[in-house]
Enzyme design. Sequence first.
Site, PDB file in Angstrom:
ATOM      1  N   ASP A 183       7.458  -1.808  -2.275  1.00 60.66           N
ATOM      2  CA  ASP A 183       7.284  -0.414  -2.677  1.00 60.66           C
ATOM      3  C   ASP A 183       8.402   0.007  -3.624  1.00 60.66           C
ATOM      4  O   ASP A 183       9.554  -0.425  -3.496  1.00 60.66           O
ATOM      5  CB  ASP A 183       7.304   0.502  -1.456  1.00 60.66           C
ATOM      6  CG  ASP A 183       6.096   0.304  -0.550  1.00 60.66           C
ATOM      7  OD1 ASP A 183       5.188  -0.468  -0.931  1.00 60.66           O
ATOM      8  OD2 ASP A 183       6.067   0.906   0.534  1.00 60.66           O
ATOM      9  N   ASP A 226      -3.843  -3.233   1.900  1.00 60.10           N
ATOM     10  CA  ASP A 226      -2.446  -3.509   2.230  1.00 60.10           C
ATOM     11  C   ASP A 226      -2.337  -4.851   2.969  1.00 60.10           C
ATOM     12  O   ASP A 226      -3.331  -5.540   3.217  1.00 60.10           O
ATOM     13  CB  ASP A 226      -1.908  -2.369   3.095  1.00 60.10           C
ATOM     14  CG  ASP A 226      -0.422  -2.123   2.898  1.00 60.10           C
ATOM     15  OD1 ASP A 226       0.297  -3.045   2.467  1.00 60.10           O
ATOM     16  OD2 ASP A 226       0.032  -0.996   3.189  1.00 60.10           O
TER      17      ASP A 226
END
Length: 695
Positions: free
Chosen positions: A242, A170
């Site tokens: 996302d 991430d």
Amino acid sequence: MKRPVLTAVLALTAGLLTVPAPAQAAPVATTDARTETAPSQVLSPTPYQGWNTYFGLGGNFSEQSVREVADALVDRGLAKAGYDIVWLDGGWQDPEPRTAAGDLQADRTRFPNGLKPLVDYIHGKGLRAGIYTDAGPYIPGKCGLGSGGGYYQRDADQFAAWEFDAVKVDFLCGIAADLDPKTVYTEFAHALRNNASGRPIIFNLCNPVTSPDWGNYPEEQQSTYSWTYAPAIAQSWRTYTDVGFVGDIKFKDVLRNYDANARHPEVAGPGHFNDPDYVAPELGMTDEEFRTQMSLWAVAAAPLVIGSDVRKLSQTSVDILADADMLAINQDRAGVQAVRVGPAGTTETWVKRLADGGRAVVLLNRGESPTVQTTTGAKIGLSGARFTVRDAWTDRVTESAGTISAAVPAHGAALLRVTPARGLPGVPHVTAGLPTVTKVGGAATPANATPVLAGGDEARVEVAVRNDGLLPVFTPKVTLATPAGWTVRPLGTAPLLLAPGGHATFAFTVTPPASATAGAASLTATTSYEVLGHGRVTQRSTSSLIIAPVPPDGNVVLSHHTWISATSGWMSPTVDLSVGGWSPITMLGQVHPTGLGVASPSTVRYYVGDRCSRLTALVGIDDAVNNVGPEGGTATFQVVGDGKVLFDSGVVTREATRAVDVDLSGVRVLDLVVGDAGDGGYNDRANWAGLNATC
């Protein structure tokens, strides 16, 4: 983008349809010799598949819940279908992520035995294991875990020692530390590929930072820049933010991520793929919308990672995930990503070149009403006069004389595999349209909107049938099924045949009873016809409409009335509170006791049934945006009656409000529409304050 680069991109994109599949992936963007980390072997020649904890389990998963999901992947046939990576996302780490010695450690309560026994269990089921970290340094309060600050090699060695097969990296810590993604991801990739165990590990580069969804960030820090360097160092890279929130995946955001993912198809190929994020059944989308996501992800050559809790999925969702024809398109060994053929719009055609020379075609309907969409063999890059068309979702195989069509529901997609036809003529490619409400009470229904009927309304419903095959079809017939208690009356007579290239429209008058229950209702058309040598062929198609609630009566606060439907850019519309329900509706320091709070884009629909004469409101941006920052906080407001714009605010900023005073005479269906003013939905908290109707 500089012009020489743009020219090269256009040339490569054109080649996705016309150039024969290469034996090996074409070169892509690379780093210099000192940082080049491209693997000598192709770890994932086709898009990998699996499951991830993030959307379905959140951050509080445990060894037991992950074991149960691994069991479910096997027991429900998903592992056999290729979904074989069990991936731990953020949340596996302990509140103290590292030991005193500096090693990563799992949560000691939820994983009392550490991670190695869990990995062994996953491997024992014939599955692979994935794990999560971040490219930045651990910053308490900003992110839960990070490998930055000198831990790349140590953590890569640890993941390999635990025998993980994949790592998602991430960038929450990375953006908090203001790092350069290309630099740190390249360093991490080097550590991963040189782990002490020599273990091959799939690298998913996950930078979700985007503008305008996150705010204003330099281009080099955004996910939309990853394509310039990630193909040389990773098996996949996220191409946008996302796809939704935990437990809340919206169809519009699936389309948003797909569109962003489609910007650079030229860099995808065997072993390196654009990643538009996870597939998400039963987390906010209908079955039809989820099937559309799978169609799009299939032709995008995207990794297929399930975001939902597979223990709880319906059999319908499992069947969609495991559909063999869809998976064959996604897993096609050429690794080519689809490109759009023709213009962007409500309806679109996307084409993926396959290793056998055929094409996978998606006919996409982004709109709110069903439609028949068409393309041709020539437009999708095939030559010849005959084509075999296989529908991936229905398994129906037909033959086209050149035109390829499909009846596509609202928010739907047809996924077709098209190849040149040979031998004797096959079953003609006949498209039976979905039942479409074209008029209600003599008035045409608005385009691109779900039809709304009240009890007792008389509607005209049409089913269009076309024959795009080589052979005629005889005695075509359409019947229409409705909910119990409705009346259906056919209009006109059926033709004796449909010649090649012929078409006919079958019409009906449909009336729901006055006592019809408010909510969704379905119309199902059964179309049949005779084909010489093949007997009678039958197709069924279903579409939806809305039975309206009781309209308002008197002087009413419309926000307190039952709406037909309501959407918000994030979360859901809230009544008498700003979006999210966190504070009263407040604009320019004034509190408003009633109204709607939404995030852009948004549409809230009411049925007023030609009973109202006036609508008043005050629209603007909620003062809560000032708590976030100076970016964003702009919107547009429209009042739309039966498809006609009755009020348009123009761009509204946080410094002003607009008064609404609209004549509603003759309006049946009212839409309150909020747009993002062209700068994205970041920090757009919009209000319809007051919202009083005279009825």
